[in-house]
Motif scaffolding. Structure first.
Motif, PDB file in Angstrom:
ATOM      1  N   ALA A 175       0.813  -1.220   0.000  1.00 41.04           N
ATOM      2  CA  ALA A 175       0.000   0.000   0.000  1.00 41.04           C
ATOM      3  C   ALA A 175       0.844   1.266   0.000  1.00 41.04           C
ATOM      4  CB  ALA A 175      -0.928  -0.011   1.213  1.00 41.04           C
ATOM      5  N   TYR A 176       2.126   1.153   0.358  1.00 39.40           N
ATOM      6  CA  TYR A 176       3.012   2.314   0.406  1.00 39.40           C
ATOM      7  C   TYR A 176       3.877   2.426  -0.848  1.00 39.40           C
ATOM      8  CZ  TYR A 176       1.659   2.080   5.307  1.00 39.40           C
ATOM      9  OH  TYR A 176       0.931   2.035   6.471  1.00 39.40           O
ATOM     10  N   GLY A 177       3.625   1.539  -1.808  1.00 41.00           N
ATOM     11  CA  GLY A 177       4.406   1.575  -3.035  1.00 41.00           C
ATOM     12  C   GLY A 177       5.731   0.869  -2.924  1.00 41.00           C
ATOM     13  N   ARG A 178       5.945   0.173  -1.815  1.00 38.12           N
ATOM     14  CA  ARG A 178       7.191  -0.572  -1.643  1.00 38.12           C
ATOM     15  C   ARG A 178       7.042  -1.964  -2.213  1.00 38.12           C
ATOM     16  NH1 ARG A 178       7.262   0.987   4.648  1.00 38.12           N
ATOM     17  NH2 ARG A 178       5.446  -0.385   4.419  1.00 38.12           N
ATOM     18  N   GLY A 246      14.241  -1.770  -3.402  1.00 34.68           N
ATOM     19  CA  GLY A 246      13.961  -0.684  -4.328  1.00 34.68           C
ATOM     20  C   GLY A 246      15.215  -0.240  -5.063  1.00 34.68           C
ATOM     21  N   GLU A 247      16.330  -0.146  -4.355  1.00 34.22           N
ATOM     22  CA  GLU A 247      17.585   0.243  -4.986  1.00 34.22           C
ATOM     23  C   GLU A 247      18.046  -0.814  -5.996  1.00 34.22           C
ATOM     24  OE1 GLU A 247      20.664   1.199  -2.286  1.00 34.22           O
ATOM     25  OE2 GLU A 247      19.679   2.981  -1.477  1.00 34.22           O
TER      26      GLU A 247
END
Length: 252
Positions: A175-178, A246-247
Motif C-alpha cells: 500500500a506504500y508503493g514498496r 527498491g535500490e
C-alpha cells in the motif's frame, strides 16, 4: 611523453621577442630552451614513476586486504562486479571466509507460455507448456541466476571459501508503493564443491542440488517454486531486512 613537443614549446617561449636577425641571441635562447625542456621531461618522468609506484602500492594493499577477506574491500569489489548482471544482486555481509548474497530473480512471467515443437507431419508448431514444464523452466532460470552470482563472487574475491545466497522475487507493491518480496530459494555453497562441475552439460537445478550443502526450497504439487516462510528461517529474514530492494530494482 612527447619530448619534441616540449622542446618546441620551450623554444617558442624562449625566442619570443628576439629578432630573427639576432642569431647569436636566438641560438643561446634555443640551447637554454632545449636544456629546460630536457630537464622538465626528466622531472615529469620522475613524477609519473612516483605516481605509478604509489598507485601500485595502493593496489597491492587493496589486493592483500581482499585476500584477507576485509569486509569493506570484499563488499565494494562484489558491488562493482554485480553492476552489469542481468539479475540484480547484492553482497550483504562477510564473516570470516563466507559472504552472504541476495539475487533478485524474475517472476514466473519470465517463462513463455509456449515452446516450439513439430507436428506429426513435421511442421513447426508452438505447444502450450504444462504447469510442470513451466515450473521446471522457471527453476532453471532461478538456479541459473543463483549460480552466476555465486561463481562471480568466487571469481572476484578469491579468498572466499563459502557463499550463502537467497533468491528473491518481487510479487508487486504494498500500500506504500514498496516492493513485496518473497524468497524462493536459499542455499549455501562451498567453493571447492564447484570444482569439476560439468557446466556445459548439467542443468542449473541439478548443479544447485548437487553442489550446495544446504538447500531450502518449497515446491508445490507441480514442483513450482513457492515462497519460503522466512519466519521459520531467521537468517533469511535478516538478509532481506539488510537490502533495499527498491535500490536493486533501480539498477540498470
Amino acid at each position: 611523453m612527447d619530448r619534441e613537443a616540449l622542446r618546441r614549446r620551450h623554444r617558442k617561449a624562449a625566442t619570443k621577442g628576439i629578432s630573427w636577425f639576432a642569431r647569436a641571441a636566438r641560438r643561446q635562447a634555443t640551447a637554454a630552451a632545449e636544456a629546460a625542456a630536457d630537464h622538465e621531461a626528466v622531472s615529469l618522468e620522475r613524477q609519473r614513476a612516483e605516481q605509478r609506484q604509489t598507485q601500485q602500492r595502493e593496489l597491492d594493499a587493496l589486493w592483500q586486504r581482499l585476500l584477507r577477506n576485509d569486509p569493506d574491500v570484499v563488499l565494494a569489489t562484489l558491488a562493482e562486479a554485480f553492476e552489469d548482471n542481468e539479475a540484480a544482486a547484492a553482497a550483504v555481509g562477510v564473516a570470516d571466509d563466507e559472504v552472504s548474497l541476495l539475487v533478485l530473480v524474475p517472476d514466473t512471467a519470465a517463462v513463455p507460455e509456449r515452446r516450439p515443437t513439430t507436428t506429426p507431419a513435421g511442421n513447426l508448431s508452438l505447444k502450450k507448456l504444462t504447469k510442470r514444464e513451466a515450473a521446471d523452466f522457471y527453476k532453471v532460470v532461478v538456479c541459473g541466476h543463483v549460480l552466476v552470482t555465486v561463481k562471480e563472487a568466487f571469481a572476484v574475491a578469491p579468498a572466499l571459501a563459502g557463499a550463502r545466497v537467497a533468491a528473491v522475487r518481487v510479487t508487486g507493491d504494498d500500500a506504500y508503493g514498496r516492493p513485496r518480496t518473497e524468497v524462493v530459494l536459499a542455499a549455501h555453497f562451498r567453493r571447492a564443491a564447484l570444482d569439476g562441475v560439468q557446466w556445459a552439460t548439467a542443468d542449473s537445478p541439478t548443479i544447485v542440488t548437487d553442489t550446495s550443502d544446504e538447500l531450502v526450497i518449497r515446491e508445490g504439487a507441480t514442483k513450482a517454486l513457492g515462497a519460503i516462510d522466512t519466519s521459520r528461517h531467521e537468517d533469511l529474514a535478516t538478509l532481506l531486512a539488510a537490502v533495499d530492494i527498491g535500490e536493486l530494482l533501480d539498477q540498470p
